[in-house]
Design a protein around this motif. Structure first.
Motif, PDB file in Angstrom:
ATOM      1  N   GLU A  28       0.859  -1.276   0.280  1.00 21.15           N
ATOM      2  CA  GLU A  28      -0.274   0.045  -0.209  1.00 21.15           C
ATOM      3  C   GLU A  28       0.703   1.435  -0.151  1.00 21.15           C
ATOM      4  N   GLN A  29       0.492   2.657  -0.994  1.00 22.23           N
ATOM      5  CA  GLN A  29       1.032   3.579  -0.637  1.00 22.23           C
ATOM      6  C   GLN A  29       1.251   4.411   0.588  1.00 22.23           C
ATOM      7  N   ASN A  30       2.066   4.954   1.252  1.00 26.17           N
ATOM      8  CA  ASN A  30       2.537   4.902   1.813  1.00 26.17           C
ATOM      9  C   ASN A  30       2.115   4.986   3.270  1.00 26.17           C
ATOM     10  N   HIS A  31       1.775   3.892   3.658  1.00 33.96           N
ATOM     11  CA  HIS A  31       1.748   2.916   5.064  1.00 33.96           C
ATOM     12  C   HIS A  31       2.570   2.972   5.662  1.00 33.96           C
ATOM     13  N   LYS A  32       2.656   3.277   6.780  1.00 34.93           N
ATOM     14  CA  LYS A  32       3.624   2.938   8.293  1.00 34.93           C
ATOM     15  C   LYS A  32       3.747   1.687   8.667  1.00 34.93           C
ATOM     16  N   PHE A  33       4.624   1.327   8.637  1.00 32.45           N
ATOM     17  CA  PHE A  33       4.637   0.001   9.183  1.00 32.45           C
ATOM     18  C   PHE A  33       6.000   0.227  10.435  1.00 32.45           C
ATOM     19  N   GLY A  34       5.523  -0.490  11.898  1.00 34.72           N
ATOM     20  CA  GLY A  34       5.546  -0.771  13.105  1.00 34.72           C
ATOM     21  C   GLY A  34       5.822  -1.688  13.579  1.00 34.72           C
ATOM     22  N   LEU A  35       6.995  -1.638  15.181  1.00 34.00           N
ATOM     23  CA  LEU A  35       6.109  -2.371  16.238  1.00 34.00           C
ATOM     24  C   LEU A  35       5.924  -1.862  17.072  1.00 34.00           C
ATOM     25  N   TYR A  36       4.724  -2.818  16.973  1.00 32.29           N
ATOM     26  CA  TYR A  36       3.675  -2.185  18.707  1.00 32.29           C
ATOM     27  C   TYR A  36       3.074  -2.997  19.283  1.00 32.29           C
ATOM     28  N   PRO A  37       3.175  -2.455  21.280  1.00 33.69           N
ATOM     29  CA  PRO A  37       2.840  -3.538  21.744  1.00 33.69           C
ATOM     30  C   PRO A  37       2.059  -4.619  21.858  1.00 33.69           C
ATOM     31  N   ASP A  38       0.774  -4.346  21.298  1.00 31.14           N
ATOM     32  CA  ASP A  38      -0.307  -4.856  20.813  1.00 31.14           C
ATOM     33  C   ASP A  38      -0.361  -5.739  20.038  1.00 31.14           C
ATOM     34  N   GLN A  39       0.633  -6.790  18.716  1.00 32.47           N
ATOM     35  CA  GLN A  39       0.088  -6.399  17.767  1.00 32.47           C
ATOM     36  C   GLN A  39       0.666  -8.545  17.777  1.00 32.47           C
ATOM     37  N   VAL A  40       0.251  -8.901  17.138  1.00 36.73           N
ATOM     38  CA  VAL A  40      -0.104 -10.210  16.613  1.00 36.73           C
ATOM     39  C   VAL A  40       0.832 -10.722  16.214  1.00 36.73           C
ATOM     40  N   PRO A  41       1.931 -11.678  16.849  1.00 41.77           N
ATOM     41  CA  PRO A  41       3.076 -12.622  16.389  1.00 41.77           C
ATOM     42  C   PRO A  41       2.883 -13.430  15.012  1.00 41.77           C
ATOM     43  N   THR A  42       3.826 -12.966  14.335  1.00 40.30           N
ATOM     44  CA  THR A  42       3.353 -14.760  13.723  1.00 40.30           C
ATOM     45  C   THR A  42       5.205 -15.130  13.231  1.00 40.30           C
ATOM     46  N   ASP A  43       4.387 -16.838  13.218  1.00 36.81           N
ATOM     47  CA  ASP A  43       5.910 -17.527  12.296  1.00 36.81           C
ATOM     48  C   ASP A  43       7.023 -16.960  12.180  1.00 36.81           C
ATOM     49  N   LYS A  44       7.966 -16.730  12.998  1.00 37.94           N
ATOM     50  CA  LYS A  44       9.403 -15.761  12.623  1.00 37.94           C
ATOM     51  C   LYS A  44      10.341 -16.818  12.022  1.00 37.94           C
ATOM     52  N   GLU A  45      10.478 -18.537  11.923  1.00 33.73           N
ATOM     53  CA  GLU A  45      10.843 -18.906  11.206  1.00 33.73           C
ATOM     54  C   GLU A  45      10.275 -19.097   9.811  1.00 33.73           C
ATOM     55  N   CYS A  46       9.338 -19.304   9.419  1.00 33.17           N
ATOM     56  CA  CYS A  46       8.372 -19.401   8.367  1.00 33.17           C
ATOM     57  C   CYS A  46       9.046 -17.711   7.494  1.00 33.17           C
ATOM     58  N   TYR A  47       8.394 -16.186   8.398  1.00 35.12           N
ATOM     59  CA  TYR A  47       8.512 -15.130   8.273  1.00 35.12           C
ATOM     60  C   TYR A  47       9.934 -15.120   6.754  1.00 35.12           C
ATOM     61  N   GLN A  48      11.075 -15.424   8.313  1.00 36.81           N
ATOM     62  CA  GLN A  48      12.635 -15.199   7.605  1.00 36.81           C
ATOM     63  C   GLN A  48      12.896 -15.951   6.904  1.00 36.81           C
ATOM     64  N   ARG A  49      12.106 -16.991   6.331  1.00 40.97           N
ATOM     65  CA  ARG A  49      12.478 -17.806   4.561  1.00 40.97           C
ATOM     66  C   ARG A  49      11.904 -17.378   4.058  1.00 40.97           C
ATOM     67  N   LEU A  50      10.705 -17.061   3.628  1.00 38.45           N
ATOM     68  CA  LEU A  50      10.244 -15.872   3.047  1.00 38.45           C
ATOM     69  C   LEU A  50      10.636 -14.677   2.596  1.00 38.45           C
ATOM     70  N   MET A  51      11.972 -14.057   3.630  1.00 40.15           N
ATOM     71  CA  MET A  51      12.409 -12.477   3.451  1.00 40.15           C
ATOM     72  C   MET A  51      12.948 -13.282   2.080  1.00 40.15           C
ATOM     73  N   GLY A  52      13.922 -13.712   3.168  1.00 43.66           N
ATOM     74  CA  GLY A  52      15.453 -14.206   2.202  1.00 43.66           C
ATOM     75  C   GLY A  52      15.017 -14.694   1.064  1.00 43.66           C
ATOM     76  N   LYS A  53      13.888 -15.161   1.001  1.00 46.85           N
ATOM     77  CA  LYS A  53      13.196 -15.157  -0.723  1.00 46.85           C
ATOM     78  C   LYS A  53      13.411 -14.657  -1.537  1.00 46.85           C
ATOM     79  N   LEU A  54      12.431 -13.610  -1.232  1.00 45.36           N
ATOM     80  CA  LEU A  54      12.261 -12.366  -1.947  1.00 45.36           C
ATOM     81  C   LEU A  54      13.445 -11.474  -1.688  1.00 45.36           C
TER      82      LEU A  54
END
Length: 267
Positions: A63-89
């Motif tokens: 999305e255009q001009n969308h701000k990403f950050g770290l928030y206390p109430d954020q719902v975590p996701t699978d860290k290993e899967c996320y890192q693997r996808l980031m490496g491929k991207l």
């Protein structure tokens, strides 16, 4: 080429396999128009691995001009899967500069990804479904002129208020390098953010010039750097504007002086 192959064969155990066609997920196609590289099979395999082959495609990676950050109430996701996808991207960005910015943004949250960050990764995959066969075309032109384009936002990060600058460079009208990276310091104005981005662009142009000179293809014309901020251009032309640049490190405008003296520039 034959002499080089013989010399390498005398030093290493090797053999010639002919023209390069496929290497590490990158397909190389040759024609009378030039060389085209793409990662179509790599993208399709990634979509199949993530179950996104039947997804609804979108026209933009984020999305255009969308701000990403770290928030206390954020719902975590699978860290290993996320890192693997980031490496491929990140590897896909070698032939897809159109996803470089989106990938660089979500790459900043690999240590603590949330479902919102994973949603952006899924958006990038949905965008790639539209463009699996796109890549980079390297055509033969009658010149090897070097030019660069840059831009920057101001305080784009909601976490540390740092700006993000990006540039891409052409050699002989062919795209060769590109980068999107968050600046290390906080800029006090949009002009300063653009000015720092211009300094990074100048460094890239000077590196390309030295590389081409080592390859004995030194550019015959001054290198051009294009920027859309008039104030930053004015500072680059006249770095003695102390009221505007006294808080900026000396190294930035000294690079512009070197660039102007040795190569000339056009913004």
């Amino acid at each position: 080429m034959q002499n080089l192959q013989k010399y390498l064969a005398s030093e290493f155990e090797m053999k010639s396999l002919g023209d390069l066609k496929y290497f590490l997920g990158i397909k190389v196609s040759r024609s009378k128009h030039g060389i085209f590289i793409s990662q179509r099979k790599y993208i399709l395999d990634l979509l199949a691995e993530t179950g996104m082959l039947d997804c609804i495609p979108i026209d933009t990676p984020s999305e255009q001009n969308h701000k990403f950050g770290l928030y206390p109430d954020q719902v975590p996701t699978d860290k290993e899967c996320y890192q693997r996808l980031m490496g491929k991207l990140i590897y896909l960005a070698h032939t897809h500069p159109d996803i470089a910015y989106a990938v660089s943004v979500v790459n900043q949250f690999m240590h603590s990804p949330s479902e919102d960050h994973m949603g952006v990764v899924m958006s990038i995959l949905r965008y790639l479904k539209v463009t699996p066969g796109k890549g980079l075309m390297f055509s033969k032109y009658s010149h090897i002129d070097v030019e660069g384009y840059m831009n920057a936002d101001w305080a784009g990060s909601v976490i540390d208020r740092c700006s993000t600058s990006g540039y891409f460079t052409f050699v002989g009208s062919n795209l060769v390098t590109w980068r999107s990276k968050k600046q290390k310091v906080v800029s006090r104005s949009n002009n300063e953010a653009e000015y720092r981005g211009m300094a990074q662009g100048v460094c890239e142009l000077l590196w390309l010039r030295r590389l081409l000179r080592d390859l004995r293809f030194a550019p015959q014309k001054p290198m051009d750097l294009y920027c859309n901020n008039k104030a930053a251009i004015a500072i680059a032309h006249n770095p003695v504007q102390h009221d505007l640049t006294k808080h900026v490190g000396f190294i930035f405008w000294s690079k512009f002086c070197y660039y102007k003296k040795n190569n000339g520039y056009c913004c």
